[in-house]
Scaffold this motif. Structure first.
Motif, PDB file in Angstrom:
ATOM      1  N   ARG B  87       0.258  -0.154  -6.152  1.00  0.00           N
ATOM      2  CA  ARG B  87       1.179  -0.375  -5.296  1.00  0.00           C
ATOM      3  C   ARG B  87       2.095  -1.165  -5.944  1.00  0.00           C
ATOM      4  O   ARG B  87       2.151  -2.035  -6.895  1.00  0.00           O
ATOM      5  CB  ARG B  87       0.887  -1.343  -4.264  1.00  0.00           C
ATOM      6  N   ASP B  92       5.683   3.874  -7.695  1.00  0.00           N
ATOM      7  CA  ASP B  92       6.491   3.465  -6.491  1.00  0.00           C
ATOM      8  C   ASP B  92       7.966   2.998  -7.133  1.00  0.00           C
ATOM      9  O   ASP B  92       9.029   3.177  -6.176  1.00  0.00           O
ATOM     10  CB  ASP B  92       5.797   2.104  -5.938  1.00  0.00           C
ATOM     11  N   GLY B  96      11.292   4.546  -5.617  1.00  0.00           N
ATOM     12  CA  GLY B  96      12.265   3.682  -4.821  1.00  0.00           C
ATOM     13  C   GLY B  96      13.523   3.751  -5.651  1.00  0.00           C
ATOM     14  O   GLY B  96      14.398   3.744  -4.878  1.00  0.00           O
ATOM     15  N   LEU B 100      13.422   6.409  -1.970  1.00  0.00           N
ATOM     16  CA  LEU B 100      12.389   6.458  -0.926  1.00  0.00           C
ATOM     17  C   LEU B 100      11.548   5.029  -0.928  1.00  0.00           C
ATOM     18  O   LEU B 100      11.142   4.633  -1.924  1.00  0.00           O
ATOM     19  CB  LEU B 100      11.245   7.480  -1.336  1.00  0.00           C
ATOM     20  N   ASN B 101      11.711   4.669   0.430  1.00  0.00           N
ATOM     21  CA  ASN B 101      10.750   3.457   0.465  1.00  0.00           C
ATOM     22  C   ASN B 101       9.567   3.864   1.486  1.00  0.00           C
ATOM     23  O   ASN B 101       9.443   4.962   1.862  1.00  0.00           O
ATOM     24  CB  ASN B 101      11.782   2.380   1.189  1.00  0.00           C
ATOM     25  N   TYR B 102       9.076   2.497   2.081  1.00  0.00           N
ATOM     26  CA  TYR B 102       7.738   2.881   2.856  1.00  0.00           C
ATOM     27  C   TYR B 102       6.845   4.082   2.395  1.00  0.00           C
ATOM     28  O   TYR B 102       6.494   4.713   2.940  1.00  0.00           O
ATOM     29  CB  TYR B 102       8.381   3.587   4.354  1.00  0.00           C
ATOM     30  N   LEU B 103       6.270   3.800   1.130  1.00  0.00           N
ATOM     31  CA  LEU B 103       5.529   4.853   0.432  1.00  0.00           C
ATOM     32  C   LEU B 103       4.040   4.258   0.821  1.00  0.00           C
ATOM     33  O   LEU B 103       3.878   3.002   1.301  1.00  0.00           O
ATOM     34  CB  LEU B 103       5.653   4.300  -1.048  1.00  0.00           C
ATOM     35  N   PRO B 104       3.343   5.351   1.011  1.00  0.00           N
ATOM     36  CA  PRO B 104       1.588   5.052   1.263  1.00  0.00           C
ATOM     37  C   PRO B 104       0.786   4.314   0.016  1.00  0.00           C
ATOM     38  O   PRO B 104       1.463   4.546  -1.127  1.00  0.00           O
ATOM     39  CB  PRO B 104       1.176   6.412   1.550  1.00  0.00           C
ATOM     40  N   TYR B 105      -0.110   3.908   0.515  1.00  0.00           N
ATOM     41  CA  TYR B 105      -0.949   3.291  -0.526  1.00  0.00           C
ATOM     42  C   TYR B 105      -1.732   4.838  -1.330  1.00  0.00           C
ATOM     43  O   TYR B 105      -2.453   5.240  -0.718  1.00  0.00           O
ATOM     44  CB  TYR B 105      -2.026   2.525  -0.348  1.00  0.00           C
ATOM     45  N   ASP B 109      -4.962   4.933   0.888  1.00  0.00           N
ATOM     46  CA  ASP B 109      -4.700   5.783   2.166  1.00  0.00           C
ATOM     47  C   ASP B 109      -5.625   7.048   2.235  1.00  0.00           C
ATOM     48  O   ASP B 109      -5.620   7.902   1.373  1.00  0.00           O
ATOM     49  CB  ASP B 109      -3.366   6.123   2.223  1.00  0.00           C
TER      50      ASP B 109
END
Lengths: 280, 267
Positions: B87, B92, B96, B100-105, B109
């Protein structure tokens, strides 16, 4: 005429664009590792991960790993193991290829199929039973035991040698045998000098395999203080260093550099070794 | 690790346990991710090889760059991608940058972590298949292309009607290799998700755990036998399909000959 020229130009630009994109995807993970390896702890925490380091000559991470982890010793041990195992293995493989191709005997085909089957099945699966026999022979935790284990016949060198023997006329052997050479003499005096390129390729395949092996060396060389291989030292970073990726990256880069040098020098041979799979 | 000295005959109990234990079956089916990644990988490898077979500058540099990950040891690959997927780290930051935001782990995940690991597998072996397919493409007889050009075949037609049929055997061989390696994925999940945490363990990791963590050698041997036979059967059947289709026409011819001979004998 001019239109065609423009079309060609456009085509070469687009294919270069595609190839550069793919190459970037391949190289970004390694490059970021290189960036991280020359950042201090504070800098690594503060800066963005894809930003180059302020000072490229910051070698403290490398020095820390070399001093603390016996990296140099591990390098010598691993290279020694790789060379020894590759030598023995390639010698055996070349002899097997000679026997399978030149000496007509029953069961040659069966031996070939056995080698193929044992190479398709991954080595990791066999270790449950191999470990037991190694334990029985008192070969666990010894360097020679590991070398014996790794010097088995590998399929790709075998096929490269078989290909060589298939393409070499038997009249060489006939001539040597007529003039009073034994089979072994013919092998060592005629075939070995002629198949030196194939031998270099095979040694590279075996050497890279042994150098990169993690699982077997971890299993059979358990005494990590006495003889740890490079990949085992790398693996030992998982626990204590946790999130210190700048230190880990320094170790990773150091383990990659020998491969990079070998790849630079023997690029063509490595391509040949991969193409050896085609003959299966 | 010591083996116990007294043991009894258990028949097929171990096989029964293997086929009824949920984690083992799940781990076996998890290699589907790697298999699907392998199909994508072969597809991309064919495209890249086709591009690299044209007259293009810096050809060897591209080829070398693509091949290099194949020579890195598995542990180093694991660390590189642990760093890559963490993370707030490389991936990321890159995503970013595009907005793109709100990325998964990527590794935690459970919907996505196996896909991340399959991506690592693609990354590692792409160059290997590219080199194989390039050398297969170079062995295709040039005179066929010349004849096709004289007959006015476009580049695309040349690719689909000459190149692809000629390299089909190599693609099948690659598929067989890929099948074997997808069923025996070990190093990548072993190091990146530390021995298959978060539902990423593969069958080989299960074997490793059973044998060297729980010390149940009998069960582990059974698992090894099972997966070996599975790999052998599947990869030989892939090659069998190829041979069947290659020899089909010849077989039909031979059969008709044979039957006509038989008929003559009967007469």
């Amino acid at each position: 005429m001019k239109k065609e020229y423009i079309y060609k130009f456009y085509k070469s630009i687009s294919s270069h664009f595609f190839l550069i994109a793919i190459s970037l995807m391949t190289i970004i993970p390694i490059i970021t590792c290189l960036f991280a390896s020359s950042k201090s702890d504070a800098e690594f925490a503060a800066t963005s991960k894809i930003q180059p380091p302020d000072n490229w000559l910051y070698f403290d991470n490398y020095l820390y790993i070399i001093n603390n982890k016996n990296f140099i010793k591990a390098f010598f041990i691993t290279i020694g193991l790789a060379v020894a195992a590759a030598m023995v293995s390639v010698m055996l493989t070349a002899m097997l290829a000679y026997a399978l191709n030149r000496l007509k005997f029953k069961g040659a085909k069966i031996i070939q199929y056995f080698v193929l089957i044992f190479n398709i099945v991954p080595a990791i699966m066999m270790q449950v039973s191999v470990y037991k026999s190694m334990l029985f022979l008192n070969l666990v935790n010894t360097l020679h035991g590991y070398i014996i284990l790794m010097s088995g016949i590998n399929i790709i060198p075998l096929y490269i040698f078989m290909q060589y023997f298939k393409n070499t006329p038997t009249s060489y052997d006939d001539d040597a045998l007529l003039n009073g050479c034994s089979y072994i003499g013919a092998f060592f005096r005629i075939h070995i000098p002629m198949m030196l390129p194939a031998i270099v390729t095979a040694v590279l395949i075996e050497g890279i395999y042994v150098f990169n092996d993690y699982y077997l060396s971890g299993l059979y060389l358990q005494d990590k203080d006495k003889f740890a291989t490079v990949s085992n030292i790398l693996y030992s970073f998982t626990g204590p260093y946790g999130n210190k990726y700048n230190l880990i990256s320094a170790g990773v880069i150091m383990s990659i550099i020998p491969m990079l040098i070998i790849f630079m020098i023997f690029q063509k041979r490595i391509y040949n070794s991969i193409n050896g799979t085609l003959h299966i | 690790m010591n083996y116990s000295q007294n043991f009894g005959f258990v028949g097929l109990d171990n096989y029964k346990e293997l086929l009824t234990t949920q984690p083992f079956i799940e781990a076996l089916f998890r290699s589907g991710y790697y298999l699907f990644g392998g199909i994508l990988q072969l597809f991309f490898a064919v495209i890249i090889a086709a591009v690299l077979c044209n007259r293009i500058s810096l050809k060897n540099t591209y080829k070398g760059t693509l091949l290099f990950p194949y020579l890195i040891n598995g542990i180093a690959v694991g660390f590189i991608f642990k760093h890559f997927f963490t993370r707030g780290s490389v991936l990321d930051t890159l995503l970013g940058g595009i907005g793109l935001n709100y990325l998964p782990y990527w590794l935690r995940d459970q919907n996505i972590n196996n896909i991340s690991l399959a991506f690592v597998s693609i990354w590692r072996y792409l160059g290997y298949y590219v080199v194989l397919i390039i050398s297969a493409m170079l062995t295709v007889d040039r005179t066929i292309y010349e004849a096709a050009i004289i007959d006015g075949a476009s580049k695309r037609k040349q690719f689909t009607h000459i190149t692809l049929p000629n390299i089909i055997p190599v693609i099948f061989a690659c598929a067989a290799l890929k099948l074997a390696s997808a069923l025996s994925e070990f190093e990548i999940p072993y190091i990146i998700t530390s021995m298959g945490a978060n539902n990423t363990s593969t069958f080989l990791i299960e074997i490793h755990k059973v044998a060297f963590k729980y010390h149940r050698v009998g069960l582990a041997s059974v698992m090894a036998v099972f997966i070996s036979i599975l790999i052998l059967v599947l990869s030989t059947s892939v090659m069998g399909i190829l041979h069947y289709y290659q020899n089909r026409e010849e077989n039909i011819r031979l059969k008709s000959q044979f039957s006509s001979k038989k008929r003559k004998q009967q007469i």
